[in-house]
Design a protein around this motif. Sequence first.
Motif, PDB file in Angstrom:
ATOM      1  N   GLN A 177       0.848  -1.190   0.000  1.00 12.12           N
ATOM      2  CA  GLN A 177       0.000   0.000   0.000  1.00 12.12           C
ATOM      3  C   GLN A 177       0.880   1.235   0.000  1.00 12.12           C
ATOM      4  O   GLN A 177       1.978   1.247   0.563  1.00 12.12           O
ATOM      5  CB  GLN A 177      -0.961   0.015   1.180  1.00 12.12           C
ATOM      6  CG  GLN A 177      -0.355   0.004   2.554  1.00 12.12           C
ATOM      7  CD  GLN A 177      -1.435   0.180   3.621  1.00 12.12           C
ATOM      8  OE1 GLN A 177      -2.113   1.215   3.683  1.00 12.12           O
ATOM      9  NE2 GLN A 177      -1.619  -0.848   4.445  1.00 12.12           N
ATOM     10  N   TYR A 178       0.398   2.253  -0.676  1.00 10.33           N
ATOM     11  CA  TYR A 178       1.136   3.511  -0.693  1.00 10.33           C
ATOM     12  C   TYR A 178       0.155   4.660  -0.830  1.00 10.33           C
ATOM     13  O   TYR A 178      -0.995   4.490  -1.270  1.00 10.33           O
ATOM     14  CB  TYR A 178       2.169   3.547  -1.822  1.00 10.33           C
ATOM     15  CG  TYR A 178       1.593   3.541  -3.224  1.00 10.33           C
ATOM     16  CD1 TYR A 178       1.222   4.728  -3.856  1.00 10.33           C
ATOM     17  CD2 TYR A 178       1.445   2.346  -3.920  1.00 10.33           C
ATOM     18  CE1 TYR A 178       0.710   4.725  -5.134  1.00 10.33           C
ATOM     19  CE2 TYR A 178       0.934   2.326  -5.205  1.00 10.33           C
ATOM     20  CZ  TYR A 178       0.567   3.521  -5.808  1.00 10.33           C
ATOM     21  OH  TYR A 178       0.041   3.520  -7.089  1.00 10.33           O
ATOM     22  N   ASN A 179       0.591   5.842  -0.431  1.00  8.34           N
ATOM     23  CA  ASN A 179      -0.214   7.045  -0.614  1.00  8.34           C
ATOM     24  C   ASN A 179       0.716   8.230  -0.803  1.00  8.34           C
ATOM     25  O   ASN A 179       1.853   8.244  -0.319  1.00  8.34           O
ATOM     26  CB  ASN A 179      -1.171   7.271   0.564  1.00  8.34           C
ATOM     27  CG  ASN A 179      -0.454   7.545   1.873  1.00  8.34           C
ATOM     28  OD1 ASN A 179       0.017   8.651   2.114  1.00  8.34           O
ATOM     29  ND2 ASN A 179      -0.358   6.524   2.734  1.00  8.34           N
ATOM     30  N   VAL A 180       0.244   9.204  -1.531  1.00  6.23           N
ATOM     31  CA  VAL A 180       0.920  10.496  -1.668  1.00  6.23           C
ATOM     32  C   VAL A 180      -0.067  11.558  -1.208  1.00  6.23           C
ATOM     33  O   VAL A 180      -1.286  11.415  -1.393  1.00  6.23           O
ATOM     34  CB  VAL A 180       1.391  10.764  -3.113  1.00  6.23           C
ATOM     35  CG1 VAL A 180       2.504   9.804  -3.485  1.00  6.23           C
ATOM     36  CG2 VAL A 180       0.243  10.644  -4.101  1.00  6.23           C
ATOM     37  N   PHE A 181       0.445  12.611  -0.597  1.00  2.00           N
ATOM     38  CA  PHE A 181      -0.459  13.576   0.028  1.00  2.00           C
ATOM     39  C   PHE A 181       0.063  14.995  -0.104  1.00  2.00           C
ATOM     40  O   PHE A 181       1.254  15.242  -0.299  1.00  2.00           O
ATOM     41  CB  PHE A 181      -0.676  13.238   1.502  1.00  2.00           C
ATOM     42  CG  PHE A 181       0.592  13.049   2.287  1.00  2.00           C
ATOM     43  CD1 PHE A 181       1.316  14.128   2.771  1.00  2.00           C
ATOM     44  CD2 PHE A 181       1.068  11.777   2.542  1.00  2.00           C
ATOM     45  CE1 PHE A 181       2.479  13.955   3.480  1.00  2.00           C
ATOM     46  CE2 PHE A 181       2.241  11.585   3.259  1.00  2.00           C
ATOM     47  CZ  PHE A 181       2.953  12.679   3.727  1.00  2.00           C
ATOM     48  N   LEU A 182      -0.878  15.920   0.014  1.00  2.00           N
ATOM     49  CA  LEU A 182      -0.592  17.346  -0.008  1.00  2.00           C
ATOM     50  C   LEU A 182      -1.497  18.016   1.008  1.00  2.00           C
ATOM     51  O   LEU A 182      -2.708  17.760   1.042  1.00  2.00           O
ATOM     52  CB  LEU A 182      -0.842  17.937  -1.397  1.00  2.00           C
ATOM     53  CG  LEU A 182      -0.731  19.468  -1.525  1.00  2.00           C
ATOM     54  CD1 LEU A 182       0.707  19.916  -1.297  1.00  2.00           C
ATOM     55  CD2 LEU A 182      -1.225  19.924  -2.907  1.00  2.00           C
ATOM     56  N   GLN A 183      -0.920  18.861   1.831  1.00  2.00           N
ATOM     57  CA  GLN A 183      -1.704  19.559   2.850  1.00  2.00           C
ATOM     58  C   GLN A 183      -1.225  20.999   2.958  1.00  2.00           C
ATOM     59  O   GLN A 183      -0.031  21.273   2.869  1.00  2.00           O
ATOM     60  CB  GLN A 183      -1.563  18.867   4.208  1.00  2.00           C
ATOM     61  CG  GLN A 183      -2.302  19.564   5.341  1.00  2.00           C
ATOM     62  CD  GLN A 183      -2.140  18.831   6.650  1.00  2.00           C
ATOM     63  OE1 GLN A 183      -2.802  17.839   6.904  1.00  2.00           O
ATOM     64  NE2 GLN A 183      -1.252  19.326   7.502  1.00  2.00           N
ATOM     65  N   ALA A 184      -2.173  21.911   3.165  1.00  2.00           N
ATOM     66  CA  ALA A 184      -1.838  23.329   3.283  1.00  2.00           C
ATOM     67  C   ALA A 184      -2.578  23.945   4.461  1.00  2.00           C
ATOM     68  O   ALA A 184      -3.745  23.626   4.716  1.00  2.00           O
ATOM     69  CB  ALA A 184      -2.189  24.074   2.009  1.00  2.00           C
ATOM     70  N   ASP A 185      -1.881  24.816   5.192  1.00  2.00           N
ATOM     71  CA  ASP A 185      -2.461  25.621   6.261  1.00  2.00           C
ATOM     72  C   ASP A 185      -2.296  27.083   5.893  1.00  2.00           C
ATOM     73  O   ASP A 185      -1.171  27.550   5.661  1.00  2.00           O
ATOM     74  CB  ASP A 185      -1.757  25.351   7.587  1.00  2.00           C
ATOM     75  CG  ASP A 185      -1.958  23.939   8.082  1.00  2.00           C
ATOM     76  OD1 ASP A 185      -2.839  23.748   8.929  1.00  2.00           O
ATOM     77  OD2 ASP A 185      -1.230  23.033   7.620  1.00  2.00           O
ATOM     78  N   ILE A 186      -3.415  27.790   5.869  1.00  2.00           N
ATOM     79  CA  ILE A 186      -3.378  29.192   5.471  1.00  2.00           C
ATOM     80  C   ILE A 186      -4.069  30.028   6.536  1.00  2.00           C
ATOM     81  O   ILE A 186      -5.224  29.777   6.889  1.00  2.00           O
ATOM     82  CB  ILE A 186      -4.077  29.419   4.111  1.00  2.00           C
ATOM     83  CG1 ILE A 186      -3.502  28.476   3.050  1.00  2.00           C
ATOM     84  CG2 ILE A 186      -3.955  30.862   3.670  1.00  2.00           C
ATOM     85  CD1 ILE A 186      -4.276  28.493   1.747  1.00  2.00           C
ATOM     86  N   SER A 187      -3.357  31.020   7.060  1.00  2.00           N
ATOM     87  CA  SER A 187      -3.963  31.968   7.998  1.00  2.00           C
ATOM     88  C   SER A 187      -4.587  33.091   7.185  1.00  2.00           C
ATOM     89  O   SER A 187      -3.897  33.973   6.676  1.00  2.00           O
ATOM     90  CB  SER A 187      -2.909  32.521   8.965  1.00  2.00           C
ATOM     91  OG  SER A 187      -2.385  31.498   9.763  1.00  2.00           O
ATOM     92  N   LEU A 188      -5.908  33.023   7.034  1.00  2.00           N
ATOM     93  CA  LEU A 188      -6.612  34.016   6.232  1.00  2.00           C
ATOM     94  C   LEU A 188      -6.683  35.359   6.950  1.00  2.00           C
ATOM     95  O   LEU A 188      -6.800  36.397   6.317  1.00  2.00           O
ATOM     96  CB  LEU A 188      -8.011  33.509   5.901  1.00  2.00           C
ATOM     97  CG  LEU A 188      -8.055  32.143   5.173  1.00  2.00           C
ATOM     98  CD1 LEU A 188      -9.490  31.699   4.980  1.00  2.00           C
ATOM     99  CD2 LEU A 188      -7.331  32.228   3.844  1.00  2.00           C
ATOM    100  N   ALA A 189      -6.617  35.299   8.266  1.00  2.00           N
ATOM    101  CA  ALA A 189      -6.589  36.509   9.097  1.00  2.00           C
ATOM    102  C   ALA A 189      -5.975  36.113  10.425  1.00  2.00           C
ATOM    103  O   ALA A 189      -5.647  34.949  10.649  1.00  2.00           O
ATOM    104  CB  ALA A 189      -8.007  37.064   9.278  1.00  2.00           C
ATOM    105  N   ASP A 190      -5.814  37.073  11.304  1.00  2.00           N
ATOM    106  CA  ASP A 190      -5.191  36.772  12.585  1.00  2.00           C
ATOM    107  C   ASP A 190      -5.983  35.741  13.383  1.00  2.00           C
ATOM    108  O   ASP A 190      -5.422  35.017  14.198  1.00  2.00           O
ATOM    109  CB  ASP A 190      -5.050  38.050  13.415  1.00  2.00           C
ATOM    110  CG  ASP A 190      -4.015  38.994  12.823  1.00  2.00           C
ATOM    111  OD1 ASP A 190      -3.168  38.517  12.046  1.00  2.00           O
ATOM    112  OD2 ASP A 190      -4.070  40.195  13.146  1.00  2.00           O
ATOM    113  N   ASP A 191      -7.266  35.665  13.135  1.00  2.00           N
ATOM    114  CA  ASP A 191      -8.107  34.776  13.931  1.00  2.00           C
ATOM    115  C   ASP A 191      -8.848  33.746  13.090  1.00  2.00           C
ATOM    116  O   ASP A 191      -9.822  33.145  13.542  1.00  2.00           O
ATOM    117  CB  ASP A 191      -9.115  35.606  14.729  1.00  2.00           C
ATOM    118  CG  ASP A 191      -9.971  36.495  13.836  1.00  2.00           C
ATOM    119  OD1 ASP A 191      -9.748  36.496  12.609  1.00  2.00           O
ATOM    120  OD2 ASP A 191     -10.856  37.192  14.367  1.00  2.00           O
TER     121      ASP A 191
END
Length: 754
Positions: A446-460
């Motif tokens: 079994q194998y997997n490839v992945f992509l993840q992103a974290d974006i701070s759209l504003a301070d909160d």
Amino acid sequence: MRYTIVIIFLLNCFCCRVMAQYNFTGIVRSAENNLPLAGVTISISGKPITQTDSSGAFQFNDSSDKISIHFSHIGYMSAVGKYAAAQPINLLLNPAGITLSSAIVKAFESNTTLKNIPVTVSVLGNTDLERYSNTSILQAVNTVPGVKMDERSPGSYRLSIRGNLLRSPFGVRNVKVYWNGMPFTDANGNTYLNQLGFENVGKIEIIKGPGGSLYGAGTGGVVLLNSRTADKDENSIAINSLAGSWGMFETNVAYKKSDDHSNVGFSYAHQQSDGWRNHTNMRRDVANYTALFDINKKQSIQTNIFYSDLYYQTPGGLTATQLAANPRQARPAGGPFKSAADQQAALYVKTFYAGFGNTYRFNDEWTNTTNVYTSNTRFSNPSILNFQRKTEQGIGGRSITQYHHDNFTMNVGGEYQYGFTSTRTFGNKLGVPDTLQFDDEIGATQYNVFLQADISLADDFTLNAGISYNNYNYGFTRLNNRPVKTINKTFDPIVVPRVSLLKKMGNYFSVYATVSKGYSPPTIDEIVPSAGIFNATLDAEKAVNYELGFRSEPVKNKLFIDAAYYIFYLSNTIVTRRDASGADYFVNTGKTRQSGLEATVTCYPVRNAAGFINQLKIWSNYTNIHARFNTYQQGVNDYSGNKLTGTPPNVFLAGADITTRPGLYANITYSYTDILPLNDANTFFASQYNLLMGRVGYKKRLCKSLDGEIYFSFDRSFNTPYSLGNDLNAAGNRYFNPSAPENYYGGIKLKFNL
């Protein structure tokens, strides 16, 4: 004039002497391990005046003989109190603990505080794990809302997250487990969690719901284990021993050393027990070496080498009549079947596991972490029906590259695992292999490839999104058939997405929402169970999860609230069934719907006080699960709408922890578990049960080079008999695996500081 000058000079000397005549001295230690704390900042009237040295000691002068002193240190709760210069100050600082403001989690590669992660994660630290008997992690794991860890007999563990126990007649399935960032669940989908001893684990993060966007297969959840590591500048040898009810005995020896460039540990543990029921002896020996080396400012390497030898007897389930007659008996003989004792039913599992990792920091923005592992497991299982022997070999790796700049973080990578299993099934003649029935070889990839992103759209406001591409295939060969034929199956590739949003409202309140999908292919033990029935038609489960949660700190450092509500849909549900002989087999059937509420409230009426009671913590957890089969047809029987097998609808826990300045401490826990259905037809139920658990102890530094601790713990049921784990859908209505109604343990720890 001459006399005036002399008088002024004498008064000045007198005043200086008065201002400096009171000398304050003391030592500051960690309340968690009683070790000295270096670098503790000591302030008076908001102004720092000194710090503790490497031995935790400090001294300073003040013009007053009694003053208010403030102690602060990174990772620890501050303490304030009035102290007199007449006596040396001995202060214990409590670790910041698992709170919304301080707990650092690695789930979804976040490396941030718990309040900033937009998914449901529960964290158990060293303090949480050591609230009980130190014999296993089971009691601590069962304090987590929505999580249920079973022990049908000593050494036999199952793990359920939000009601995913359907597929687990034994072992841990449908939950992906990592250890120090390396895959511990093998390519076959199995996790030998019972191979780990209590001292091998120092921190547990439990991700509830599908985590496939970053972790691949497993709709039940993800568990991240971390080893116990040396504290800063620690160089020690620790010896821990305990003894208790029903022949329980354990001893552990651990060496730890840490400096500016390395953190090394080696431990060996032996545990044995006679068990409360007949035919429940167990023995486990575990050796573990972990190390982290900083090669330079950019690169570090780590290793985790582990060997475990586990043996435990399996007494088998009882009927309600047998349970009432003698709950301590093992499964007796009946019909054409001999008893569990006659067949010497047991498991012998030996595992070698070696993992190696490298982290390279290209610059302030780019980092790569790559881990590889190899494993070998030898498994023997004489059972009521047959005698199975198998050898499992596995290799795998996981690589993650992270980019971080300002308010944007990206993780991209992949994971690959391959497992080869050679398994033979014989007849069981009183614990000795008899006639060969099946001789199989199975390869799984079994194998997997992945992509993840974290974006701070504003301070909160934060957006976290991930997606993975997953593939799984296996090949099966039955060697004792002529002609020999190999069957290969490749499951349809699947894309697994997840989107999470987090909104912070001030510094002490956050709310989050998550939509995620998941999938879970059948394990090798489900495709080819011990009875040898090969099922090439078994397909992967698929799931979708909707979740809303919030975390709050209404009173800073005093009151914490964490709650979540979810709705979980599962299709192609894999369920276990048993034939007339009691052999397990698995089928896809219908759909399930699980919705639930999980809540945790923690309060600190006293925290880092200067009085006799240093800290008082009061907490409670509540789980409510409404779990049903949406559509479920079994032959002519329609079980649609029935309660989900093995899932209690309500679980409640409450506890209190007290630590004192002299070193005395006490922990008390109450647990309630509701009735739960034992079969899909909902015609048999396990009774509700109440447990009371407690631990009292005393920690003290005996001398500069020796720390000591002595403790006593117990657990007691108010419902007898009761069971920490039952057999689901058992043949012959043998559902019940009763547990000891009460257990008592006593232990001692000695730590030599080198």
